[in-house]
Design a protein around this motif. Structure first.
Motif, mmCIF file in Angstrom:
data_model
loop_
_atom_site.group_PDB
_atom_site.id
_atom_site.type_symbol
_atom_site.label_atom_id
_atom_site.label_comp_id
_atom_site.label_asym_id
_atom_site.label_seq_id
_atom_site.Cartn_x
_atom_site.Cartn_y
_atom_site.Cartn_z
ATOM 1 N N GLY A 18 28.632 -13.906 -23.265
ATOM 2 C CA GLY A 18 27.815 -13.093 -22.376
ATOM 3 C C GLY A 18 26.789 -12.272 -23.142
ATOM 4 N N SER A 19 25.891 -11.642 -22.411
ATOM 5 C CA SER A 19 24.863 -10.820 -23.048
ATOM 6 C C SER A 19 25.436 -9.490 -23.528
ATOM 7 C CB SER A 19 23.732 -10.532 -22.060
ATOM 8 O OG SER A 19 23.369 -11.678 -21.367
ATOM 9 N N ILE A 219 27.139 -9.920 -11.583
ATOM 10 C CA ILE A 219 26.133 -9.057 -12.193
ATOM 11 C C ILE A 219 26.629 -8.669 -13.577
ATOM 12 C CG2 ILE A 219 24.612 -7.070 -11.834
ATOM 13 C CD1 ILE A 219 25.655 -7.035 -8.908
ATOM 14 N N GLY A 220 26.087 -9.307 -14.582
ATOM 15 C CA GLY A 220 26.519 -9.074 -15.955
ATOM 16 C C GLY A 220 25.619 -8.060 -16.635
ATOM 17 N N GLU A 263 24.065 4.654 -21.038
ATOM 18 C CA GLU A 263 25.180 3.772 -20.652
ATOM 19 C C GLU A 263 26.374 4.613 -20.165
ATOM 20 O OE1 GLU A 263 25.304 0.447 -20.609
ATOM 21 O OE2 GLU A 263 27.463 0.136 -20.387
ATOM 22 N N GLY A 340 31.452 -9.531 -12.350
ATOM 23 C CA GLY A 340 30.614 -9.100 -13.469
ATOM 24 C C GLY A 340 30.801 -7.602 -13.716
ATOM 25 N N GLY A 341 30.593 -7.198 -14.953
ATOM 26 C CA GLY A 341 30.837 -5.803 -15.332
ATOM 27 C C GLY A 341 30.064 -4.800 -14.496
ATOM 28 N N ILE A 345 29.861 -0.462 -10.624
ATOM 29 C CA ILE A 345 29.145 0.773 -10.349
ATOM 30 C C ILE A 345 29.463 1.249 -8.923
ATOM 31 C CG2 ILE A 345 26.947 -0.165 -9.466
ATOM 32 C CD1 ILE A 345 25.789 1.775 -11.772
HETATM 33 N N1 LIG Z 1 32.419 0.968 -14.998
HETATM 34 C C1 LIG Z 1 31.203 0.446 -15.017
HETATM 35 N N2 LIG Z 1 30.257 0.891 -14.169
HETATM 36 C C2 LIG Z 1 29.025 0.367 -14.192
HETATM 37 N N3 LIG Z 1 28.618 -0.612 -15.016
HETATM 38 C C3 LIG Z 1 29.518 -1.101 -15.881
HETATM 39 C C4 LIG Z 1 30.853 -0.619 -15.926
HETATM 40 N N4 LIG Z 1 31.516 -1.289 -16.896
HETATM 41 C C5 LIG Z 1 30.629 -2.186 -17.411
HETATM 42 N N5 LIG Z 1 29.434 -2.057 -16.811
HETATM 43 C C6 LIG Z 1 28.212 -2.827 -17.113
HETATM 44 O O1 LIG Z 1 28.479 -4.201 -17.035
HETATM 45 C C7 LIG Z 1 27.547 -4.898 -17.873
HETATM 46 C C8 LIG Z 1 28.274 -5.979 -18.623
HETATM 47 O O2 LIG Z 1 28.859 -6.868 -17.732
HETATM 48 P P1 LIG Z 1 29.527 -8.232 -18.214
HETATM 49 O O3 LIG Z 1 30.546 -7.963 -19.243
HETATM 50 O O4 LIG Z 1 29.947 -8.962 -17.003
HETATM 51 O O5 LIG Z 1 28.271 -8.937 -18.898
HETATM 52 P P2 LIG Z 1 28.206 -10.255 -19.771
HETATM 53 O O6 LIG Z 1 29.044 -11.296 -19.154
HETATM 54 O O7 LIG Z 1 28.465 -9.943 -21.195
HETATM 55 O O8 LIG Z 1 26.650 -10.612 -19.664
HETATM 56 P P3 LIG Z 1 25.856 -11.752 -18.875
HETATM 57 O O9 LIG Z 1 26.808 -12.465 -17.995
HETATM 58 O O10 LIG Z 1 24.816 -11.003 -18.112
HETATM 59 O O11 LIG Z 1 25.257 -12.600 -19.942
HETATM 60 C C9 LIG Z 1 26.921 -3.869 -18.781
HETATM 61 O O12 LIG Z 1 25.571 -3.676 -18.414
HETATM 62 C C10 LIG Z 1 27.733 -2.606 -18.521
HETATM 63 O O13 LIG Z 1 26.950 -1.451 -18.580
#
Ligand SMILES: Nc1ncnc2c1ncn2[C@@H]1O[C@H](COP(=O)(O)OP(=O)(O)OP(=O)(O)O)[C@@H](O)[C@H]1O
Ligand SMILES: [Mg+2]
Length: 422
Positions: A18-19, A219-220, A263, A340-341, A345
């Protein structure tokens, strides 16, 4: 439709690049229902990956290796010293493309067999092969026999003509080569690739959602990807290169604070929906470039929410527009599941409901046992679903389909990305 799984006890490994983070899950098929017992997990903040694209090979490779080692170490007792050899890997939605095709074949009155089905699928596969992209999924959506619609399982039936509607997903060759190189340096073979959101859906949707029609929006950090499920299969997928990191960037700029402070503020006080409380509540915002955390700015929480809300609204509006343009119409269904992380929110469910005008729920992996708390949330839906994919949807892998078509078939004419690259 009941699907076959890999036999109980099979060991499988998944890698989600992931990113924001890289995650590796090693799991064992625990029962006949497709549940996994997790034996090892590794996860690490990403480096060298931006919006789903590798931008620094060396950095990405190092983090992948660390992540895989961590999972291997945790699973060491079961792996008995054998290193991990094969993984199923996510294909970021920004490098994938959906294609809908119909293939017709003659069956001339005999009983339709698996071979006829594969013949039809292979015929469709031939239509999308090109030098720029590689075929990743070949998913039959529905069959027609002599004009009769809505057949889900044609094997064992009789007819003259059979047509099959097929959803195929291709991946950009350049991006795939980069991923293969970064992973190959960890001495791992890619046994399969699976579009990230497809995996997220497999991990988090209940069967009825997959059957009746449901859109998963993941939503990553750098990508928002979405996939539509119906009739138990994925019928569409797409992505936009915007995610949680953009929200963080907006906050850093808007409140003039460092990215890591932005963040933290996002996670602690952020919300996608304004409330009347936000006006009176003050939050501390460390000043950019000053070590002195004792003299922060005090700003109303409403300012923070006012930065976050429009960005998330825009993301959902883009998803809505893409779904509208997809031509799927009613097939999109009334239901949305967020993973997704960034789906964590506060208030995001209400905002999604408002913009998309659908029933929205928050999703996370549901088909795993023994998952440590730290990796049980929605950010790990993709990694979890990759295990489900390889266990029960291997028949959607183009190479599997081609390998089983009778000799003298298209085999020689279709390039195999997997074979060619290893
Ligand atoms: N408790 C939270 N509240 C809001 N946002 C959050 C929380 N925990 C993580 N995030 C956000 O989630 C995002 C990361 O999500 P995730 O791990 O799904 O991404 P990823 O799979 O690595 O990236 P991608 O799929 O976009 O390539 C980050 O922007 C982070 O700030
Ligand atoms: Mg992701």
């Amino acid at each position: 439709m009941k699907r076959k799984h890999k036999p109980k006890g099979s060991l499988l490994a998944a890698l989600d690049i992931g990113s924001s983070k890289i995650a590796c899950f090693i799991g064992r098929v625990a029962d006949d229902e497709g549940t996994f017992e997790v034996l090892g997990v590794g996860h690490h903040a990403s480096r060298g990956i931006k919006n789903g694209t590798i931008v620094d090979m060396e950095q990405a490779e190092i983090v992948i290796r660390q992540t895989v080692h961590a999972a291997e170490n945790m699973a060491a007792g079961v792996m008995k010293g054998y290193p991990l050899r094969e993984v199923v890997v996510n294909l970021p939605g920004v490098h994938a493309m959906s294609h809908a095709h119909t293939a017709d074949i003659q069956v001339a009155g005999h009983e339709i067999t698996g071979n006829d089905v594969r013949r039809a699928l292979a015929k469709a596969q031939e239509q999308v092969v090109s030098d720029e992209y590689e075929l990743i999924h070949t998913i039959p959506m529905g069959y027609r026999i002599d004009g009769h619609e809505g057949i889900r399982e044609p094997r064992g039936m009789y007819g003259q003509h059979m047509s099959v509607d097929i959803h195929m997903v291709t991946g950009d060759i350049g991006a795939l080569r980069n991923m293969a190189t970064a992973i190959g340096r960890s001495h791992l073979d890619i046994t399969a690739l699976c579009v990230s959101t497809y995996a997220s859906g497999l991990a988090s949707l209940v069967e009825d959602e997959m059957d009746l029609g449901c859109t998963v929006i993941d939503i990553g950090g750098g990508v928002t990807s979405f996939a539509v499920f119906q009739g138990g299969v994925m019928i569409y997928s797409d992505a936009i290169p915007v995610g949680g990191q953009h929200i963080t960037g907006d906050i850093a700029r808007g409140l003039t604070t460092a990215l890591q402070d932005a963040e933290r503020l996002k996670i602690l006080y952020g919300s996608a929906m304004a409330s009347h409380m936000d006006e009176s509540e003050l939050i501390d915002v460390p000043r950019l470039g000053e070590d002195d955390h004792h003299a922060p700015n005090h700003v109303p929480r409403s300012l923070l929410v006012g930065i976050i809300q429009p960005r998330i609204e825009e993301i959902f509006e883009m998803v809505r527009a893409r779904l509208h343009d997809s031509g799927l119409g009613n097939a999109v269904g009334r239901r949305v599941v967020l993973t997704g992380g960034a789906s964590q929110i506060a208030g995001i469910r209400d905002l999604a409901q408002h913009v998309l005008d659908k029933q929205v729920r928050l999703g996370k992996p549901i088909r795993l046992t023994g998952l440590p708390d730290a990796v049980s949330g929605p950010a790990f839906a993709t990694a979890a679903g990759l295990l489900t994919y390889i266990s029960e949807r291997g028949d959607e892998m183009p190479a599997e389909i081609m390998a089983q078509v009778e000799p003298g078939s298209l085999l020689g004419r279709i390039k195999y990305w997997f074979r060619e690259n290893w």
